[in-house]
Design a protein around this motif. Structure first.
Motif, mmCIF file in Angstrom:
data_model
loop_
_atom_site.group_PDB
_atom_site.id
_atom_site.type_symbol
_atom_site.label_atom_id
_atom_site.label_comp_id
_atom_site.label_asym_id
_atom_site.label_seq_id
_atom_site.Cartn_x
_atom_site.Cartn_y
_atom_site.Cartn_z
ATOM 1 N N ALA A 261 0.738 47.809 30.058
ATOM 2 C CA ALA A 261 -0.622 48.153 30.466
ATOM 3 C C ALA A 261 -0.591 48.898 31.800
ATOM 4 N N VAL A 262 -1.347 49.989 31.876
ATOM 5 C CA VAL A 262 -1.337 50.861 33.057
ATOM 6 C C VAL A 262 -2.712 50.843 33.708
ATOM 7 N N ARG A 263 -2.751 50.645 35.003
ATOM 8 C CA ARG A 263 -4.011 50.770 35.738
ATOM 9 C C ARG A 263 -3.797 51.676 36.936
ATOM 10 N N THR A 264 -4.793 52.512 37.217
ATOM 11 C CA THR A 264 -4.728 53.438 38.340
ATOM 12 C C THR A 264 -5.197 52.743 39.608
ATOM 13 N N ILE A 265 -4.401 52.877 40.667
ATOM 14 C CA ILE A 265 -4.758 52.275 41.950
ATOM 15 C C ILE A 265 -5.427 53.292 42.858
ATOM 16 N N ALA A 266 -4.859 54.502 42.933
ATOM 17 C CA ALA A 266 -5.389 55.529 43.826
ATOM 18 C C ALA A 266 -4.727 56.853 43.497
ATOM 19 N N ASP A 267 -5.299 57.930 44.014
ATOM 20 C CA ASP A 267 -4.608 59.208 43.990
ATOM 21 C C ASP A 267 -3.523 59.181 45.050
ATOM 22 N N GLY A 268 -2.381 59.776 44.759
ATOM 23 C CA GLY A 268 -1.319 59.810 45.757
ATOM 24 C C GLY A 268 0.033 60.018 45.129
ATOM 25 N N ALA A 269 1.006 60.377 45.969
ATOM 26 C CA ALA A 269 2.340 60.736 45.484
ATOM 27 C C ALA A 269 3.434 59.789 45.957
ATOM 28 N N LEU A 270 3.104 58.803 46.785
ATOM 29 C CA LEU A 270 4.120 57.878 47.276
ATOM 30 C C LEU A 270 3.454 56.555 47.599
ATOM 31 N N ALA A 271 4.104 55.446 47.224
ATOM 32 C CA ALA A 271 3.529 54.127 47.477
ATOM 33 C C ALA A 271 4.611 53.130 47.818
ATOM 34 N N ALA A 272 4.248 52.101 48.550
ATOM 35 C CA ALA A 272 5.127 50.980 48.831
ATOM 36 C C ALA A 272 4.307 49.699 48.696
ATOM 37 N N VAL A 273 4.934 48.645 48.223
ATOM 38 C CA VAL A 273 4.271 47.361 48.011
ATOM 39 C C VAL A 273 4.547 46.461 49.209
ATOM 40 N N SER A 274 3.499 45.788 49.703
ATOM 41 C CA SER A 274 3.674 44.885 50.836
ATOM 42 C C SER A 274 4.481 43.668 50.405
ATOM 43 N N ALA A 275 5.056 42.968 51.383
ATOM 44 C CA ALA A 275 5.950 41.850 51.097
ATOM 45 C C ALA A 275 5.247 40.731 50.345
ATOM 46 N N ASP A 276 3.944 40.533 50.586
ATOM 47 C CA ASP A 276 3.214 39.477 49.887
ATOM 48 C C ASP A 276 2.627 39.949 48.561
ATOM 49 N N GLY A 277 2.771 41.236 48.250
ATOM 50 C CA GLY A 277 2.280 41.769 46.988
ATOM 51 C C GLY A 277 0.780 41.955 46.909
ATOM 52 N N ARG A 278 0.069 41.812 48.025
ATOM 53 C CA ARG A 278 -1.375 41.905 47.989
ATOM 54 C C ARG A 278 -1.896 43.299 48.292
ATOM 55 N N GLN A 279 -1.044 44.172 48.854
ATOM 56 C CA GLN A 279 -1.478 45.524 49.217
ATOM 57 C C GLN A 279 -0.469 46.525 48.715
#
Length: 279
Positions: A261-279
Motif C-alpha cells: 500500500a502506497v500513501r503520499t506524504i509530500a512533494d519532494g525528492a529526498l527524505a529521512a525518517v526521524s529516530a522515533d519514526g514519528r516525522q
C-alpha cells in the motif's frame, strides 16, 4: 541560494549539502547548512559514502606499467586524502559497506567498449588497501550493493543467461540467485534494515520488493509503476519511506512492506525518517 543546475548527492554530518554541478560533472561540491559559497571537495567519476568519509574513483595519472589506470581515493571528514589503490582497467559502481570498512566495485578490462561486457567484482579493504577478486567468470557482473550487515553483496549478473540479481557471501561460497525471469534486474538498493529492496524491472518501473528472511526470492510488494529511490525504513520496518520519481514532480511516499500500500506524504525528492519514526 544556488544558481546552478545541480544533482543532489546527499547531506553532510552537520546538515550541509553535497551536490554535483552540470557544468563540472566530475566534481563534488559542498555548501554549509547556513548557506554561502560552494566548496569543491573532490573529483571522480564515481563517489561513494564510506563511514564518515567519501571514496572517489578517478582516472589516475599515467605511469610506468599503468598507462590507463583508475585511482581509488578515500577522503576523511577533515579533508585528508589517501590513495587506496590503482587499478588496471575501468572501475565502476563503487559502493561502501555500512561501516565504511570495505568498498565493492566492478572492473572492466582496458579496451572494452561495450556496456559492462566482461565485468567482475572486487573488494577493497579501506584500512589496508588489500584487494580481493569476488567473481572470475566475466559474466556481466556489476552494480554491487552491500547487505545491511555488510556480510554479503547483492549484484546484477548475466551468469544465469539473463540479467538477474545474485547474492554472494563475502566469507566464501558460490553466488545464490535471488531473481529469475527475463530481466533486466539491476540498480538494486537494499533498505538499511534489510527487509525490503528495489530494483529496475524495466525502463519505467523500480517497484518495492519484500526481502525474505529465510530462503526464496524477493516478493514484489507494489503493483504501481513506481520508480523509488532513497529507501528509509521506519523503526519498526513496517513501512519504507522513499522518493517516487516516476512523474515530472517527485513525491515522498510511504510504502507498507506487507501489502505494498502506497500513501503520499509530500512533494519532494529526498527524505529521512526521524529516530522515533514519528516525522
Amino acid at each position: 541560494g544556488l544558481d546552478r543546475d545541480v544533482t543532489l548527492f546527499g547531506w553532510t554530518a552537520d546538515g550541509g549539502l553535497l551536490f554535483r554541478d552540470r557544468h563540472h560533472p566530475l566534481d563534488l561540491f559542498r555548501v554549509a547548512a547556513g548557506g554561502g559559497a560552494a566548496e569543491r571537495i573532490g573529483r571522480g567519476r564515481w563517489v561513494a559514502r564510506c563511514g564518515d568519509g567519501l571514496v572517489f574513483v578517478a582516472l589516475a595519472p599515467p605511469g610506468p606499467g599503468c598507462e590507463r589506470c583508475n585511482q581509488i581515493v578515500v577522503r576523511d571528514p577533515l579533508g585528508r586524502e589517501r590513495e587506496l589503490a590503482r587499478v588496471e582497467g575501468d572501475v565502476h559502481d563503487a559502493r561502501c559497506d555500512p561501516r565504511g570498512r570495505r568498498v565493492a566495485y566492478t572492473v572492466m578490462p582496458p579496451g572494452e567498449l561495450a556496456f559492462y561486457p566482461a565485468g567482475d567484482l572486487w573488494l577493497l579493504d579501506v584500512a589496508t588497501g588489500e584487494r580481493r577478486q569476488l567473481t572470475r567468470d566475466r559474466a556481466f557482473n556489476f552494480l554491487p550493493v552491500f547487505t545491511p550487515d555488510g556480510d554479503s553483496v547483492v549484484f546484477t549478473s548475466g551468469r544465469g543467461g539473463r540479467m538477474n540479481l545474485w547474492e554472494l557471501a563475502l566469507a566464501g561460497g558460490a553466488p545464490v540467485q535471488l531473481t529469475t525471469g527475463e530481466g533486466n534486474d539491476m540498480g538494486v538498493d537494499v533498505a538499511p534494515d534489510g527487509r525490503a529492496l528495489v530494483f529496475n524491472v524495466d525502463v519505467t518501473a523500480q517497484p518495492l520488493f519484500a526481502r525474505p528472511t529465510a530462503g526464496g526470492g524477493p516478493r514484489r510488494a507494489t503493483a504501481e509503476r513506481l520508480i523509488l529511490v532513497g529507501l528509509q525504513p521506519t523503526p519498526d520496518g513496517a513501512e519504507v519511506v522513499a522518493s517516487d520519481v516516476s512523474a515530472l514532480t517527485p513525491r515522498i511516499v510511504a510504502v507498507r512492506v506487507a501489502d505494498g500500500a502506497v500513501r503520499t506524504i509530500a512533494d519532494g525528492a529526498l527524505a529521512a525518517v526521524s529516530a522515533d519514526g514519528r516525522q
